[in-house]
Design a protein around this motif. Structure first.
Motif, mmCIF file in Angstrom:
data_model
loop_
_atom_site.group_PDB
_atom_site.id
_atom_site.type_symbol
_atom_site.label_atom_id
_atom_site.label_comp_id
_atom_site.label_asym_id
_atom_site.label_seq_id
_atom_site.Cartn_x
_atom_site.Cartn_y
_atom_site.Cartn_z
ATOM 1 N N ALA A 24 -35.768 64.784 18.733
ATOM 2 C CA ALA A 24 -36.117 64.392 20.106
ATOM 3 C C ALA A 24 -37.195 65.293 20.708
ATOM 4 O O ALA A 24 -37.941 64.861 21.596
ATOM 5 N N VAL A 25 -37.308 66.530 20.238
ATOM 6 C CA VAL A 25 -38.201 67.507 20.864
ATOM 7 C C VAL A 25 -39.664 67.037 20.902
ATOM 8 O O VAL A 25 -40.300 67.108 21.951
ATOM 9 N N PRO A 26 -40.226 66.515 19.798
ATOM 10 C CA PRO A 26 -41.622 66.081 19.879
ATOM 11 C C PRO A 26 -41.846 64.959 20.898
ATOM 12 O O PRO A 26 -42.913 64.910 21.534
ATOM 13 N N TYR A 27 -40.871 64.104 21.094
ATOM 14 C CA TYR A 27 -41.012 63.019 22.071
ATOM 15 C C TYR A 27 -40.940 63.550 23.501
ATOM 16 O O TYR A 27 -41.673 63.089 24.378
ATOM 17 N N ASP A 172 -38.654 56.293 29.228
ATOM 18 C CA ASP A 172 -39.999 56.762 28.872
ATOM 19 C C ASP A 172 -40.014 57.302 27.441
ATOM 20 O O ASP A 172 -40.962 57.046 26.685
ATOM 21 N N LEU A 173 -38.973 58.033 27.075
ATOM 22 C CA LEU A 173 -38.887 58.557 25.710
ATOM 23 C C LEU A 173 -38.711 57.423 24.709
ATOM 24 O O LEU A 173 -39.322 57.422 23.638
ATOM 25 N N GLU A 178 -40.793 53.852 20.376
ATOM 26 C CA GLU A 178 -41.181 52.496 19.947
ATOM 27 C C GLU A 178 -42.665 52.396 19.668
ATOM 28 O O GLU A 178 -43.075 51.751 18.686
ATOM 29 N N GLU A 179 -43.488 53.029 20.495
ATOM 30 C CA GLU A 179 -44.941 53.016 20.266
ATOM 31 C C GLU A 179 -45.277 53.650 18.929
ATOM 32 O O GLU A 179 -46.108 53.146 18.187
#
Length: 183
Positions: A24-27, A172-173, A178-179
């Motif tokens: 999760a950290v990079p997102y 938002d995350l 998804e992107e």
């Protein structure tokens, strides 16, 4: 115009994130970066944090990454609620915190004494809001946690003053995940 932005949000344990290598950290950092880039286009000069583990230290790392690129004038201030806030943290967390402090442009404490009572956190929240033009908060009103106190302080302040509150929420995350998946 946003010249000074306070950034805060969830602590790692509130997210179930244990360790810097959590997926999760990079997102989270990407969401912070995206928001900061918008603010930089609006005139952002300083980012203000209190040095909390999690969102705040990730934000500091994002500031340093942006500074290494085209935003070399961006500055970071770390204003802790009290002296030696890291005294009871694990060694890896202390090292992470120290690495952030090494590159900070300004370091101070709101109260120049060690932890005494919760009033020091309330005073820190008031300070962070009053010394900034905007709050960028990783907080989702559907999942309460420690950011709620800063959020409430900012909302109360906004009732009397021109103050910008921007939230990074779990949706938002999810959009960032998804992107990346579609790319």
């Amino acid at each position: 115009m946003v010249k000074v932005a306070t950034i805060s949000g969830y602590k790692p344990f509130e997210l179930g994130v244990f360790g810097q290598n959590h997926p999760a950290v990079p997102y989270i950092k990407k969401a912070i970066c995206n928001s900061l880039q918008v603010m930089l286009d609006e005139g952002l000069e300083w980012v203000l944090i209190s040095g909390q583990l999690g969102t705040e230290l990730w934000a500091a790392e994002v500031v340093y990454d942006l500074r290494a690129g085209e935003y070399s004038d961006l500055k970071l201030a770390v204003t802790t609620p009290f002296l030696d806030q890291e005294v009871s943290w694990s060694e890896p967390n202390k090292e992470w915190y120290e690495s952030v402090l090494l590159e900070a442009d300004f370091i101070d404490s709101v109260t120049h004494k060690p932890y005494e009572k919760p009033w020091q956190f309330r005073l820190k929240n008031k300070f962070l809001v009053e010394k900034s033009d905007a709050l960028l908060l990783f907080y989702d009103t559907e999942k309460e946690g420690s950011p709620k106190f800063l959020y409430d302080t900012a909302r109360n302040y906004k009732e009397k003053y021109d103050y910008d509150i921007r939230l990074i929420q779990f949706d938002d995350l999810q959009t960032l995940v998804e992107e990346e998946h579609w790319e």
